[in-house]
Design a protein around this motif. Structure first.
Motif, PDB file in Angstrom:
ATOM      1  N   VAL A   1      -7.548 -14.223   6.916  1.00 48.82           N
ATOM      2  CA  VAL A   1      -7.097 -14.591   6.756  1.00 48.82           C
ATOM      3  C   VAL A   1      -6.697 -16.237   7.378  1.00 48.82           C
ATOM      4  O   VAL A   1      -5.783 -16.274   7.867  1.00 48.82           O
ATOM      5  CB  VAL A   1      -5.460 -14.619   5.471  1.00 48.82           C
ATOM      6  CG1 VAL A   1      -5.717 -16.103   4.872  1.00 48.82           C
ATOM      7  CG2 VAL A   1      -5.768 -14.079   4.361  1.00 48.82           C
TER       8      VAL A   1
ATOM      9  N   ARG B   1      -6.723 -15.702  10.863  1.00 54.81           N
ATOM     10  CA  ARG B   1      -5.363 -15.011  11.243  1.00 54.81           C
ATOM     11  C   ARG B   1      -5.321 -13.449  10.551  1.00 54.81           C
ATOM     12  O   ARG B   1      -6.221 -13.258  10.033  1.00 54.81           O
ATOM     13  CB  ARG B   1      -4.373 -15.028  10.385  1.00 54.81           C
ATOM     14  CG  ARG B   1      -3.245 -14.219  10.980  1.00 54.81           C
ATOM     15  CD  ARG B   1      -1.898 -15.062  10.567  1.00 54.81           C
ATOM     16  NE  ARG B   1      -0.553 -13.107  10.226  1.00 54.81           N
ATOM     17  CZ  ARG B   1      -0.430 -13.473   9.261  1.00 54.81           C
ATOM     18  NH1 ARG B   1      -0.052 -14.274   8.098  1.00 54.81           N
ATOM     19  NH2 ARG B   1       0.618 -12.255   8.345  1.00 54.81           N
TER      20      ARG B   1
ATOM     21  N   ILE C   1      -5.778  -9.646   9.715  1.00 59.89           N
ATOM     22  CA  ILE C   1      -3.612  -9.423   8.384  1.00 59.89           C
ATOM     23  C   ILE C   1      -3.921  -7.847   8.969  1.00 59.89           C
ATOM     24  O   ILE C   1      -3.445  -7.129   8.854  1.00 59.89           O
ATOM     25  CB  ILE C   1      -4.162 -10.128   6.959  1.00 59.89           C
ATOM     26  CG1 ILE C   1      -3.138 -11.601   7.240  1.00 59.89           C
ATOM     27  CG2 ILE C   1      -3.175  -8.710   6.157  1.00 59.89           C
ATOM     28  CD1 ILE C   1      -3.608 -12.280   5.998  1.00 59.89           C
TER      29      ILE C   1
ATOM     30  N   PRO D   1       6.351  -0.620   6.475  1.00 55.07           N
ATOM     31  CA  PRO D   1       7.031  -2.692   5.901  1.00 55.07           C
ATOM     32  C   PRO D   1       6.902  -3.602   5.250  1.00 55.07           C
ATOM     33  O   PRO D   1       5.600  -4.110   5.221  1.00 55.07           O
ATOM     34  CB  PRO D   1       7.915  -3.226   7.290  1.00 55.07           C
ATOM     35  CG  PRO D   1       6.880  -2.502   7.834  1.00 55.07           C
ATOM     36  CD  PRO D   1       5.710  -1.655   7.812  1.00 55.07           C
ATOM     37  N   ASN D   2       7.738  -4.736   4.571  1.00 54.40           N
ATOM     38  CA  ASN D   2       7.362  -6.319   4.207  1.00 54.40           C
ATOM     39  C   ASN D   2       5.994  -6.459   5.138  1.00 54.40           C
ATOM     40  O   ASN D   2       6.185  -6.554   6.080  1.00 54.40           O
ATOM     41  CB  ASN D   2       8.249  -7.124   3.550  1.00 54.40           C
ATOM     42  CG  ASN D   2       9.239  -6.646   2.598  1.00 54.40           C
ATOM     43  OD1 ASN D   2       9.983  -6.271   2.771  1.00 54.40           O
ATOM     44  ND2 ASN D   2       8.850  -6.267   1.338  1.00 54.40           N
ATOM     45  N   GLY D   3       5.079  -6.683   3.948  1.00 53.59           N
ATOM     46  CA  GLY D   3       4.494  -7.868   5.567  1.00 53.59           C
ATOM     47  C   GLY D   3       3.139  -6.929   5.783  1.00 53.59           C
ATOM     48  O   GLY D   3       2.490  -7.994   6.634  1.00 53.59           O
ATOM     49  N   ALA D   4       3.144  -5.833   5.713  1.00 58.05           N
ATOM     50  CA  ALA D   4       2.518  -4.857   7.144  1.00 58.05           C
ATOM     51  C   ALA D   4       1.071  -5.154   6.558  1.00 58.05           C
ATOM     52  O   ALA D   4       0.380  -4.588   7.202  1.00 58.05           O
ATOM     53  CB  ALA D   4       2.815  -2.957   7.231  1.00 58.05           C
ATOM     54  N   GLY D   5       0.525  -5.489   5.675  1.00 58.37           N
ATOM     55  CA  GLY D   5      -1.010  -5.238   4.948  1.00 58.37           C
ATOM     56  C   GLY D   5      -0.837  -4.023   3.401  1.00 58.37           C
ATOM     57  O   GLY D   5      -2.785  -4.464   3.359  1.00 58.37           O
ATOM     58  N   LYS D   6      -0.138  -3.209   3.096  1.00 54.90           N
ATOM     59  CA  LYS D   6      -0.160  -2.579   2.723  1.00 54.90           C
ATOM     60  C   LYS D   6      -1.122  -3.120   1.041  1.00 54.90           C
ATOM     61  O   LYS D   6      -2.423  -2.384   0.132  1.00 54.90           O
ATOM     62  CB  LYS D   6       0.934  -1.779   1.521  1.00 54.90           C
ATOM     63  CG  LYS D   6       1.764  -1.098   2.565  1.00 54.90           C
ATOM     64  CD  LYS D   6       2.773  -1.127   2.345  1.00 54.90           C
ATOM     65  CE  LYS D   6       4.228  -1.660   1.240  1.00 54.90           C
ATOM     66  NZ  LYS D   6       4.589  -3.271   2.696  1.00 54.90           N
ATOM     67  N   SER D   7      -0.885  -3.976   0.246  1.00 57.25           N
ATOM     68  CA  SER D   7      -1.593  -4.591  -0.261  1.00 57.25           C
ATOM     69  C   SER D   7      -2.473  -4.948  -0.534  1.00 57.25           C
ATOM     70  O   SER D   7      -4.076  -4.618  -1.407  1.00 57.25           O
ATOM     71  CB  SER D   7      -1.100  -5.833  -1.253  1.00 57.25           C
ATOM     72  OG  SER D   7       0.615  -4.969  -2.219  1.00 57.25           O
ATOM     73  N   THR D   8      -3.026  -5.452   0.337  1.00 58.10           N
ATOM     74  CA  THR D   8      -4.066  -6.452   1.260  1.00 58.10           C
ATOM     75  C   THR D   8      -4.971  -5.382   0.784  1.00 58.10           C
ATOM     76  O   THR D   8      -6.820  -4.743   0.667  1.00 58.10           O
ATOM     77  CB  THR D   8      -4.217  -6.892   2.436  1.00 58.10           C
ATOM     78  OG1 THR D   8      -3.085  -8.216   2.178  1.00 58.10           O
ATOM     79  CG2 THR D   8      -5.383  -7.519   2.508  1.00 58.10           C
TER      80      THR D   8
ATOM     81  N   GLU E   1       3.483  -0.465  -5.452  1.00 52.48           N
ATOM     82  CA  GLU E   1       4.615  -0.246  -5.887  1.00 52.48           C
ATOM     83  C   GLU E   1       4.985   0.218  -7.483  1.00 52.48           C
ATOM     84  O   GLU E   1       5.789  -0.802  -8.029  1.00 52.48           O
ATOM     85  CB  GLU E   1       5.318  -0.985  -5.094  1.00 52.48           C
ATOM     86  CG  GLU E   1       4.451  -1.521  -3.705  1.00 52.48           C
ATOM     87  CD  GLU E   1       5.796  -2.043  -3.093  1.00 52.48           C
ATOM     88  OE1 GLU E   1       7.250  -1.484  -3.007  1.00 52.48           O
ATOM     89  OE2 GLU E   1       5.611  -2.037  -1.426  1.00 52.48           O
TER      90      GLU E   1
HETATM   91  N1  LIG Z   1      -4.246 -14.434   0.070  1.00 51.86           N
HETATM   92  C1  LIG Z   1      -3.334 -14.657   1.787  1.00 51.86           C
HETATM   93  N2  LIG Z   1      -3.909 -15.769   2.425  1.00 51.86           N
HETATM   94  C2  LIG Z   1      -2.665 -16.283   3.181  1.00 51.86           C
HETATM   95  N3  LIG Z   1      -2.021 -15.028   3.330  1.00 51.86           N
HETATM   96  C3  LIG Z   1      -1.832 -13.890   2.827  1.00 51.86           C
HETATM   97  C4  LIG Z   1      -2.708 -13.240   1.908  1.00 51.86           C
HETATM   98  N4  LIG Z   1      -3.003 -12.131   1.239  1.00 51.86           N
HETATM   99  C5  LIG Z   1      -1.613 -11.626   2.255  1.00 51.86           C
HETATM  100  N5  LIG Z   1      -1.536 -12.250   3.192  1.00 51.86           N
HETATM  101  C6  LIG Z   1      -0.436 -11.824   4.405  1.00 51.86           C
HETATM  102  O1  LIG Z   1      -0.878 -10.989   4.923  1.00 51.86           O
HETATM  103  C7  LIG Z   1       0.354  -9.758   5.367  1.00 51.86           C
HETATM  104  C8  LIG Z   1       0.198  -8.804   4.202  1.00 51.86           C
HETATM  105  O2  LIG Z   1       0.398  -8.821   2.592  1.00 51.86           O
HETATM  106  P1  LIG Z   1       0.063  -7.508   1.877  1.00 51.86           P
HETATM  107  O3  LIG Z   1       0.618  -8.576   0.541  1.00 51.86           O
HETATM  108  O4  LIG Z   1      -1.027  -6.813   1.971  1.00 51.86           O
HETATM  109  O5  LIG Z   1       1.831  -7.480   2.484  1.00 51.86           O
HETATM  110  P2  LIG Z   1       2.643  -5.893   2.157  1.00 51.86           P
HETATM  111  O6  LIG Z   1       2.013  -4.740   2.698  1.00 51.86           O
HETATM  112  O7  LIG Z   1       1.275  -5.131   1.200  1.00 51.86           O
HETATM  113  O8  LIG Z   1       3.720  -6.290   1.965  1.00 51.86           O
HETATM  114  P3  LIG Z   1       4.659  -6.424   0.696  1.00 51.86           P
HETATM  115  O9  LIG Z   1       5.676  -4.908   1.351  1.00 51.86           O
HETATM  116  O10 LIG Z   1       5.899  -7.661   0.765  1.00 51.86           O
HETATM  117  O11 LIG Z   1       4.235  -5.812  -0.461  1.00 51.86           O
HETATM  118  C9  LIG Z   1       0.912 -11.230   5.245  1.00 51.86           C
HETATM  119  O12 LIG Z   1       2.150 -11.684   6.771  1.00 51.86           O
HETATM  120  C10 LIG Z   1       0.886 -12.318   4.182  1.00 51.86           C
HETATM  121  O13 LIG Z   1       1.633 -13.064   3.843  1.00 51.86           O
END
Ligand SMILES: Nc1ncnc2c1ncn2[C@@H]1O[C@H](COP(=O)(O)OP(=O)(O)OP(=O)(O)O)[C@@H](O)[C@H]1O
Ligand SMILES: [Mg+2]
Length: 245
Positions: free
Chosen positions: A14, A17, A19, A38-45, A162
């Motif tokens: 993104v 960067r 991710i 952990p939070n922000g690891a990229g799980k949802s992505t 989640e």
């Molecule tokens: N569309 C986007 N634009 C900018 N940054 C993004 C975008 N989608 C995800 N990110 C970044 O990518 C990283 C991973 O995000 P993601 O939501 O996949 O994490 P996560 O593991 O699901 O976190 P959480 O536990 O908080 O749900 C984060 O740093 C987030 O800020």
């Protein structure tokens, strides 16, 4: 074992960067997989890429060994994958109608829809809520509707982001218990994102630990919890310390 999904050299960027960077990941039929980190690891992505809701910047995905992308996926393939997210995004109508909606889109006969909805209401113990408007449900009830709405489609692969995280502890445990027996009889392959080791431990067979966009460890859930590696040790052990309080 039949492989249903494989990812090769998956990368997601993104604004320049990186991710996510996953070399290889495979899912086999009938298994319940957790993605924890952990939070922000990229799980949802990662979940969005693996359920073809989003496209990777580079890399390939194979569904039943056939190369597929979010752009090329056929309706037939799409129908084999169901996704339920954290915010249940229920429609402004009754519980019954929310669970029926996917079958209505598939144009099943009314009688069959009614029978199936009743069957799934029963499995999730929400028959008494059938005529209730979803906005009047508790968080736990709404999440049962959310899961029933996905499971009624009899997906081959169910992707969950989640789904239990907003629920209080006893509500969560009750729903996980019910959901576990539903999954065992349905034989659905599940990809379950969670940051909670308790959820992961009770629900999943196999676990992927994702940190900073990379897979740090993968294998049977119990094995990982007992034998975390260099990269995952502090993360897993911190969780284990909470579980033994
Ligand atoms: N569309 C986007 N634009 C900018 N940054 C993004 C975008 N989608 C995800 N990110 C970044 O990518 C990283 C991973 O995000 P993601 O939501 O996949 O994490 P996560 O593991 O699901 O976190 P959480 O536990 O908080 O749900 C984060 O740093 C987030 O800020
Ligand atoms: Mg997330």
């Amino acid at each position: 074992m039949t492989e249903i999904l494989r990812a090769n050299n998956l990368e997601f960027e993104v604004l320049g960067r990186k991710i996510l960077s996953i070399q290889e990941m495979a899912l086999e039929k009938g298994q319940v997989y957790g993605i924890m980190g952990p939070n922000g690891a990229g799980k949802s992505t990662l979940l969005k890429l693996l359920s073809f809701l989003d496209s990777p910047t580079s890399g390939n995905l194979f569904f039943h060994e056939e190369k597929v992308s979010a752009k090329t996926i056929t309706l037939e393939q799409r129908r084999k994958i169901a996704v339920a997210l954290q915010q249940s995004l229920l429609l402004d109508t009754t519980v019954f109608q929310n669970i029926a909606v996917g079958l209505k889109i598939r144009k099943l006969p009314r009688k069959e829809i009614k029978e199936k909805v009743n069957e799934w209401l029963k499995k999730f113990n929400i028959t008494h809520l059938a005529d209730k408007h979803v906005y009047k449900l508790s968080g736990g009830e709404a999440q049962r509707v959310n899961l029933a709405r996905a499971m009624i489609l009899e997906p081959e692969l169910l992707c969950l982001d989640e789904p239990f995280s907003a629920l209080d502890f006893p509500t969560k445990i009750r729903l996980i218990d019910d959901f576990k027996s539903i999954l065992a009889s349905a034989g659905t392959t599940v990809l379950f994102v969670s940051h909670d080791l308790l959820e992961v431990k009770s629900l999943t067979d196999e676990l992927f630990i994702l940190m900073d966009g990379k897979l740090m460890q993968q294998g049977p859930t119990e094995h990982i919890i007992e034998n975390p590696n260099e990269c995952t040790r502090s993360f897993i052990n911190e969780w284990k310390s909470y579980l033994t309080i």
